[in-house]
Design an enzyme around this catalytic site. Structure first.
Site, mmCIF file in Angstrom:
data_model
loop_
_atom_site.group_PDB
_atom_site.id
_atom_site.type_symbol
_atom_site.label_atom_id
_atom_site.label_comp_id
_atom_site.label_asym_id
_atom_site.label_seq_id
_atom_site.Cartn_x
_atom_site.Cartn_y
_atom_site.Cartn_z
ATOM 1 N NE ARG A 121 3.293 7.873 3.716
ATOM 2 C CZ ARG A 121 4.113 6.798 3.088
ATOM 3 N NH1 ARG A 121 4.047 5.804 3.875
ATOM 4 N NH2 ARG A 121 4.737 6.730 2.449
ATOM 5 C CG HIS A 137 3.765 4.426 -2.082
ATOM 6 N ND1 HIS A 137 3.694 4.801 -0.999
ATOM 7 C CD2 HIS A 137 4.085 3.249 -2.333
ATOM 8 C CE1 HIS A 137 4.053 3.713 -0.202
ATOM 9 N NE2 HIS A 137 4.174 2.748 -1.153
ATOM 10 C CD GLU A 168 9.635 1.590 1.600
ATOM 11 O OE1 GLU A 168 9.652 0.863 0.680
ATOM 12 O OE2 GLU A 168 9.142 1.314 2.771
ATOM 13 C CG ASN A 178 7.973 3.665 5.247
ATOM 14 O OD1 ASN A 178 7.291 4.487 5.670
ATOM 15 N ND2 ASN A 178 7.598 3.376 3.947
ATOM 16 C CE1 TYR A 219 6.035 -2.994 6.848
ATOM 17 C CE2 TYR A 219 7.256 -1.221 5.458
ATOM 18 C CZ TYR A 219 5.986 -1.868 6.099
ATOM 19 O OH TYR A 219 5.230 -1.173 5.618
ATOM 20 C CD GLU A 257 4.926 2.172 4.049
ATOM 21 O OE1 GLU A 257 5.121 1.020 4.007
ATOM 22 O OE2 GLU A 257 4.500 2.855 3.215
HETATM 23 C C1 FCB Z 1 6.866 -0.899 1.867
HETATM 24 C C2 FCB Z 1 6.088 -0.202 0.973
HETATM 25 C C3 FCB Z 1 4.392 -0.285 1.093
HETATM 26 C C4 FCB Z 1 4.322 -1.811 1.508
HETATM 27 C C5 FCB Z 1 4.984 -2.330 2.597
HETATM 28 C C6 FCB Z 1 4.498 -3.557 2.906
HETATM 29 O O1 FCB Z 1 7.897 -1.048 1.033
HETATM 30 O O2 FCB Z 1 6.343 1.225 0.937
HETATM 31 O O3 FCB Z 1 3.833 0.263 -0.234
HETATM 32 O O4 FCB Z 1 4.167 -2.538 0.368
HETATM 33 O O5 FCB Z 1 6.271 -2.193 2.281
#
Ligand code: FCB
Length: 440
Positions: A75, A119, A164, A289, A291, A348
């Site tokens: 990607r 992006h 995002e 994504n 995190y 991600e």
């Molecule tokens: C996300 C972004 C990516 C990267 C990660 C750690 O929010 O999409 O570009 O920076 O965080």
């Protein structure tokens, strides 16, 4: 034992601005991130992405690296300021050619390309005309998307409109920690609607022109939100936080309406007849994504939401984010239950750790554990019915981590920025073995 079937894509992700460098070459013009980085005080250590990983020149080497690691899908994002440097109008063939060379090399290496159209690198010329606060930026995006989709949909079959939009909206326009650095909630609310409208219009262009086997989706960053206690007040606060973090961008996409929290914030002022239907054009898949998890408490002192996120605790990554794989399982199941059925790609997921090179190697056991736990969570969510079709590690390479500069290292591959030497970390070797064995 968890296993991943042969049609489950195991890939890696990057983004143009974070790796390419070559910001002045072959007709590219500045994006909002170039301007933001070159304004003192915005980026840690005064870093910028003028060179980044020099991927614009080292792309062949990077494709070879992926091939050696057995990566199944890649990607990457196309830089709008390379393809239409002024945002609208003249198409820069040299920009398109770069991505054509890259795509051809990927296909030759048996790696499936997944293209993200946006992006975060808006051409700065459009920012000067109001950026995402200006409704016509959505039309500019649809024109740009049409150019990229027409050029690549014969050979690429996975496209993502936006990465995002929550971050572009909130970090870019409310908190001001990302480009374009605006701190104004009203501006953020307007930007969010125009980003979503841009997405809807691009999907329309795609349906009109792309071959029918190609697929299009959007990537949201989703946060698992849980109340700090089972008190009614904390539960209500968590619900409001979920509106802000998740439903802001899920409800319009899947239900053609904004959540009550956004209605209260005045989003109605920007919505014209037909917009929500356009935004809710059916998606082929959702990119997720993941995190972070947020534990939320009622907090009457918070003017925006009456809610506070508790400081993360326990096992933290270098970003200060808690390692919480259960949150990934939860968001995948939640999206499937509340908004599905919908095919999902985890576009991600990954972790930054302070990697060090010892005798030419990087022993990042912490990252291996992180990825292994999160892949187990994906497998668990699949068992519980979430239609997850692939997983992309963030990231292939250490790269320019936006406002944090080059300090956080997310790669499976270490980058020595002084020499541009790449060193495959232990996690890269681990991922290669996982892809071969398809079992955790
Ligand atoms: C996300 C972004 C990516 C990267 C990660 C750690 O929010 O999409 O570009 O920076 O965080």
């Amino acid at each position: 034992m968890r296993s991943f079937p042969s049609d489950f894509l195991l890939g890696v992700a990057t983004a143009a601005y974070q790796i390419e460098g070559a910001v002045h070459e072959d007709g590219r013009k500045p994006s909002i991130w170039d301007v933001f980085c070159h304004t003192p005080g915005h980026i840690e250590n005064g870093d910028n992405a003028d060179t980044a990983c020099n991927h614009y020149h080292l792309w062949e080497h990077d494709v070879r690296l992926m091939e050696e690691l057995g990566i199944e899908a890649y990607r990457f994002s196309v830089a709008w300021p390379r393809v239409i440097p002024d945002g609208r109008g003249q198409v820069n063939q040299q920009g398109l050619d770069f991505y054509r060379r890259l795509t051809d090399a990927l296909l030759e290496a048996g790696i499936r390309p997944m293209i993200t159209l946006y992006h975060w690198d808006l051409p700065n010329a459009l920012q000067e005309a109001g950026g995402w606060q200006n409704r016509s930026t959505a039309d500019a995006f649809a024109e740009y998307a049409d150019v990229v989709l027409r050029t690549f949909s014969d050979v690429v079959d996975l496209f993502i409109t936006l990465n995002e939009p929550w971050c572009a909206t909130v970090l870019g326009h409310a908190f001001g920690t990302h480009a374009p650095g605006i701190q104004d909630l009203r501006a953020a609310v307007a930007a969010s609607h125009h980003l979503l409208l841009a997405h809807g219009k691009a999907v329309g262009a795609f349906r009109a022109n792309a071959r029918s086997s190609a697929k299009i989706g959007l990537t949201n960053v989703l946060t698992h939100v849980a109340p700090a206690s089972d008190s009614e007040r904390d539960e209500a606060a968590a619900h409001r936080m979920d509106g802000f973090l998740n439903r802001w961008f899920l409800d319009p996409l899947f239900r053609a309406r904004y959540p009550a929290e956004l209605e209260a914030a005045g989003i109605g002022a920007w919505v014209q007849p037909g917009d929500l239907e356009c935004i809710a054009s059916p998606l082929d898949f959702l990119g997720v994504n993941y995190y972070q998890t947020s534990i939320v408490q009622d907090n009457p002192n918070d003017a925006l939401l009456g809610a506070a996120v508790l400081p993360p605790s326990g096992n933290l990554t270098e970003m200060g984010w808690e390692v919480h794989p259960e949150g990934l399982q939860a968001v995948l199941q939640r999206v499937s239950k509340d908004y599905g059925p919908i095919p999902i790609y985890v576009t991600e997921n990954g972790a930054a750790y302070p990697d060090v090179v010892t005798q030419g190697q990087v022993h990042d056991q912490n990252r291996i554990e992180f990825l292994s736990q999160h892949l187990q969570a994906v497998s668990e969510a699949r068992k519980n019915g979430a239609d997850v079709r692939g997983y992309f590690v963030w990231s292939l390479l250490d790269n320019f981590e936006w406002a944090k500069g080059y300090t956080p290292r997310f790669g499976l591959v270490y980058v020595d920025y002084a020499t541009q030497q790449r060193i495959v970390k232990d996690s890269g070797i681990w991922y290669r073995n996982l892809i071969q064995q398809r079992e955790l």
